[in-house]
Design an enzyme around this catalytic site. Structure first.
Site, short mmCIF file in Angstrom:
data_model
loop_
_atom_site.label_atom_id
_atom_site.label_comp_id
_atom_site.label_asym_id
_atom_site.label_seq_id
_atom_site.Cartn_x
_atom_site.Cartn_y
_atom_site.Cartn_z
N LEU A 209 34.28 39.34 35.35
CA LEU A 209 34.57 38.08 34.66
C LEU A 209 34.78 36.97 35.67
O LEU A 209 35.35 37.18 36.73
CB LEU A 209 35.86 38.20 33.84
N ARG A 210 34.35 35.77 35.29
CA ARG A 210 34.67 34.58 36.10
C ARG A 210 35.77 33.81 35.39
O ARG A 210 35.70 33.64 34.17
CB ARG A 210 33.45 33.66 36.24
N VAL B 283 42.70 39.07 34.32
CA VAL B 283 41.88 40.25 34.03
C VAL B 283 42.43 41.01 32.83
O VAL B 283 41.73 41.25 31.84
CB VAL B 283 41.84 41.20 35.26
N CYS C 86 39.40 35.98 44.24
CA CYS C 86 38.48 37.11 44.43
C CYS C 86 37.62 37.03 45.69
O CYS C 86 37.71 37.91 46.55
CB CYS C 86 37.59 37.25 43.21
N ASP D 178 53.45 44.26 30.72
CA ASP D 178 53.74 43.52 31.94
C ASP D 178 55.20 43.72 32.30
O ASP D 178 56.06 43.75 31.43
CB ASP D 178 53.43 42.02 31.76
C1 UGA Z 1 34.18 35.80 40.90
C2 UGA Z 1 32.88 36.46 40.46
O1 UGA Z 1 31.90 35.46 40.19
C3 UGA Z 1 33.11 37.32 39.21
O2 UGA Z 1 31.92 38.00 38.87
C4 UGA Z 1 34.22 38.34 39.51
O3 UGA Z 1 34.53 39.12 38.38
C5 UGA Z 1 35.47 37.62 39.95
O4 UGA Z 1 35.17 36.81 41.10
C6 UGA Z 1 36.51 38.64 40.28
O5 UGA Z 1 36.27 39.44 41.17
O6 UGA Z 1 37.52 38.72 39.58
P1 UGA Z 1 35.62 33.67 40.13
O7 UGA Z 1 36.42 33.91 41.35
O8 UGA Z 1 36.32 33.44 38.84
O9 UGA Z 1 34.60 34.90 39.88
O10 UGA Z 1 34.75 32.38 40.39
P2 UGA Z 1 33.22 32.02 40.70
O11 UGA Z 1 32.68 31.24 39.60
O12 UGA Z 1 32.46 33.18 41.15
O13 UGA Z 1 33.43 31.03 41.95
C7 UGA Z 1 34.03 31.47 43.18
C8 UGA Z 1 34.08 30.34 44.17
O14 UGA Z 1 32.77 30.00 44.62
C9 UGA Z 1 34.67 29.05 43.58
O15 UGA Z 1 35.50 28.44 44.55
C10 UGA Z 1 33.45 28.18 43.30
O16 UGA Z 1 33.72 26.81 43.31
C11 UGA Z 1 32.56 28.60 44.46
N1 UGA Z 1 31.12 28.36 44.18
C12 UGA Z 1 30.47 29.11 43.26
C13 UGA Z 1 30.46 27.37 44.88
O17 UGA Z 1 31.05 26.66 45.74
N2 UGA Z 1 29.12 27.18 44.64
C14 UGA Z 1 28.45 27.91 43.73
O18 UGA Z 1 27.22 27.68 43.56
C15 UGA Z 1 29.13 28.89 43.01
#
Ligand code: UGA
Length: 459
Positions: free
Chosen positions: A178-179, A33, A288, A52
Site C-alpha cells: 500500500l502507498r 498498515v 518505507c 493496539d
Molecule cells: C511505498 C511503496 O510505493 C508501497 O508500494 C509500499 O507498500 C510502501 O512504500 C511501504 O513499504 O509501506 P509510500 O512510502 O507510501 O509507498 O510512498 P510512495 O508513493 O512510494 O513514495 C515514496 C517517496 O518517493 C515519496 O517521498 C515520494 O514523494 C517519492 N517519489 C515517488 C518521487 O519523488 N517521485 C516519484 O516519481 C515517485
C-alpha cells in the site's frame, strides 16, 4: 474500473456467504498498515479485531475517530464498526492482545519496525507480538507478518512460537504494497498479492482471506517465506533507486539546459521503463523507502554481499536536500543566512499527514544550519511536524506563510499549491523568489508574473 466493480460485487456477495467463509482475524498494530488492512479485511466479511498497545488510540478508534489521515479510510472503518451482523460488528478495537489472539485463527503482525540505533529495523514490537502468540496458542493459528520485516524474521518468529512447545501454527509472510495517501484504493485494487508460506494449509487459508481479490483476477504469487520477505525489500529499494535516478538526471538537466520532463517522457515511452516513479523532486521520504533501502543494504553487507546501487541511492537521496538549498541560494544570488524562507508542504508526499523522513525535514535542517528563519505551512501535516520541529513558525495558510518571506520552497505536491493565487503570493512576499521542488507550477507563468523562479531539472 471493471476490476473495481467486480470487487465491489464480490464484497456484496461475500456478505451473503459470510458464515461459510469468514475468519476471525486479529490485526496487531493500528498504524497505516494495520488499520487499512483490518478495515479492508472486515469489508471482505471477516471478523477483525484490531489490537493496539496504545489505549488512547484504541479509545479514539472506539469513538469513531481515526488517529491518522488516510483518504477514504474513515468510511470503510465506519461501515464495518457499525455493521450489526450475527457476531457483533465485523471490526473492533481493543488493547487486550491475549484475548484477540485466542479468539483468532489468523494473526496479522502490523506493528512498527522503525530503524534502530544500529541502522537495522528494530524488531522489539514484532517479537513481543510473537511472544504473545506463543502464550496464547490455543489451537492452530496462522501467524502472518504484514509490516515490512527484515529477511529472516519468519524464521525468528517460528523460533519464538516453538517455545510454546506446540507446532500447531504456520508462519506466513504477506508483505503489503500500500502507498500512503492511496492505501484504501491500493488495498481493494492491488497489482498483486504475495504470500510466502511454510505449508499448503496456510496457503489455502490466505487464499480464503483474500478471496474477493483472488476471484477478481488479482495475480497471487505463492512462494516460501524468505522469498516473500525478499520481494518486499527488492520492490521498495528498486522504486527508491528509480526515483534517485531521475533526481540525479534532473540535477544534470539543470546544468545542461535539457528538460527533465521531456527526458522522462522519452524514457517512459520504452515499455520496459514505464512512466511511473519518474517524477524528480526533493528526494524520497516516508516510513518505507529510506528505512527499507537501508535495512536491505545492511542485511546484504552482513551477509557478505554488496548492494552498491542501493547504497548509492541512499547517499544521493540524502544529498538532494542540500542540492535544493544550493539551488535556492543561486536563485537568491546570496546565502540564505538571515533570510526568511516559507516552506510550502511538510508531508513526505501529498495526501498524507506523515512527515517521517520527509524531504521537508532535511531541507529545514539544512536551511537552519545555514542560518535561515523558517515559516511553514502544510494543509494536513503541521501537527505531525510540530512534534519533530516544535520551534518552527507554523502558519494556517499559504498566504500567511509567504507574508514577508524572502523566498518560498514548494516541498510537497499538494493540489492546494497548484491552485494558489500567485499574484497574492507575490504581493505578500518581501522578495518574490520561489523554488518548486515538485515541478507542479508553471515556471514560465511565474517569471511573467515577476517571480524569480526555478524548479527541478529545468522542467
Ligand atoms: C511505498 C511503496 O510505493 C508501497 O508500494 C509500499 O507498500 C510502501 O512504500 C511501504 O513499504 O509501506 P509510500 O512510502 O507510501 O509507498 O510512498 P510512495 O508513493 O512510494 O513514495 C515514496 C517517496 O518517493 C515519496 O517521498 C515520494 O514523494 C517519492 N517519489 C515517488 C518521487 O519523488 N517521485 C516519484 O516519481 C515517485
Amino acid at each position: 474500473m471493471l476490476k473495481k466493480i467486480a470487487i465491489i460485487g464480490l464484497m456484496m456477495m461475500n456478505s451473503a456467504l459470510l458464515y461459510a467463509n469468514h475468519h476471525r482475524i486479529a490485526v496487531v498494530g493500528t498504524g497505516y498498515v494495520g488499520l487499512v488492512l483490518g478495515a479492508g479485511l472486515a469489508d471482505f466479511g471477516h471478523y477483525v479485531t484490531c489490537v493496539d498497545i496504545d489505549e488512547r488510540k484504541v479509545a479514539m478508534l472506539n469513538r469513531g475517530e481515526l488517529p491518522i489521515y488516510e483518504p477514504g479510510l474513515e468510511d470503510v472503518v465506519r461501515r464495518n464498526t457499525q455493521s450489526a451482523v450475527r457476531y457483533g460488528p465485523r471490526l473492533r478495537f481493543t488493547s487486550d492482545i491475549a484475548n484477540a489472539i485466542r479468539e483468532a485463527s489468523v494473526v496479522f503482525i502490523a506493528v512498527g519496525t522503525p530503524t534502530g540505533d544500529d541502522g537495522h529495523a528494530d524488531l522489539r514490537a514484532v517479537k513481543a507480538v510473537a511472544q504473545a502468540c506463543a502464550r496464547n496458542l490455543n489451537g492452530y493459528k496462522v501467524i502472518v507478518t504484514k509490516s515490512t520485516v527484515p529477511i529472516g524474521t519468519g524464521k525468528l518468529i517460528r523460533s519464538i512460537l516453538a517455545e510454546s512447545q506446540s507446532d500447531d501454527f504456520s508462519i506466513v509472510s504477506n508483505p503489503e504494497f500500500l502507498r500512503e495517501g492511496s492505501a484504501v484504493k491500493d488495498f481493494f485494487e492491488p497489482d498483486r498479492v504475495v504470500i510466502g508460506v511454510d505449508s499448503e494449509r496456510a496457503a489455502s487459508i490466505m487464499r480464503e482471506i483474500y478471496r474477493p481479490l483472488h476471484q477478481a483476477g488479482v495475480p497471487f504469487l505463492v512462494t516460501d517465506v524468505v522469498t516473500a520477505e525478499t520481494i518486499k525489500y527488492a520492490a521498495n529499494a528498486f522504486l527508491a533507486v528509480k526515483v534517485t535516478y531521475i533526481n540525479e538526471l534532473a540535477n544534470l538537466c539543470d546544468v545542461t539546459g535539457a528538460n527533465i520532463k521531456d527526458v522522462a517522457a522519452g524514457m517512459a515511452l520504452d515499455s520496459r521503463i514505464s512512466p511511473k516513479f519518474l517524477n524528480p523532486g526533493p528526494g524520497f521520504g516516508g516510513s518505507c523507502f529510506p528505512k527499507d533501502s537501508l535495512e536491505l543494504a545492511l542485511f546484504a553487507r552482513d551477509n557478505g554481499v554488496h548492494l552498491d546501487v542501493v547504497d548509492a541511492s541512499l547517499t544521493a537521496n540524502n544529498r538532494q536536500a542540500v542540492v535544493m538549498v544550493d539551488k535556492l541560494q543561486r536563485l537568491l544570488n546570496e546565502s540564505v543566512q538571515g533570510k526568511t524562507v516559507a516552506i510550502l508542504g511538510l508531508a513526505f508526499k501529498a495526501n498524507t499527514d506523515d512527515v517521517r523522513e520527509s524531504p521537508a525535514l532535511r531541507i529545514i535542517g539544512e536551511l537552519k544550519r545555514r542560518g535561515a528563519t523558517i515559516k511553514a505551512y502544510d494543509p494536513i501535516a503541521t501537527k505531525t511536524m510540530a512534534v519533530l520541529e516544535p520551534t518552527l513558525e507554523y502558519c494556517s495558510d499559504v498566504y500567511e506563510a509567504v507574508a514577508g518571506a524572502d523566498a518560498a520552497i514548494v516541498v510537497t505536491e499538494w493540489h492546494e499549491f497548484v491552485q494558489m493565487n500567485l499574484e497574492e503570493v507575490k504581493n505578500r512576499m518581501r522578495v518574490p523568489v520561489i523554488l518548486d521542488t515538485r515541478n507542479i507550477l508553471d515556471r514560465k507563468a511565474l517569471c511573467v508574473l515577476g517571480f524569480s523562479a526555478d524548479n527541478v531539472g529545468n522542467a
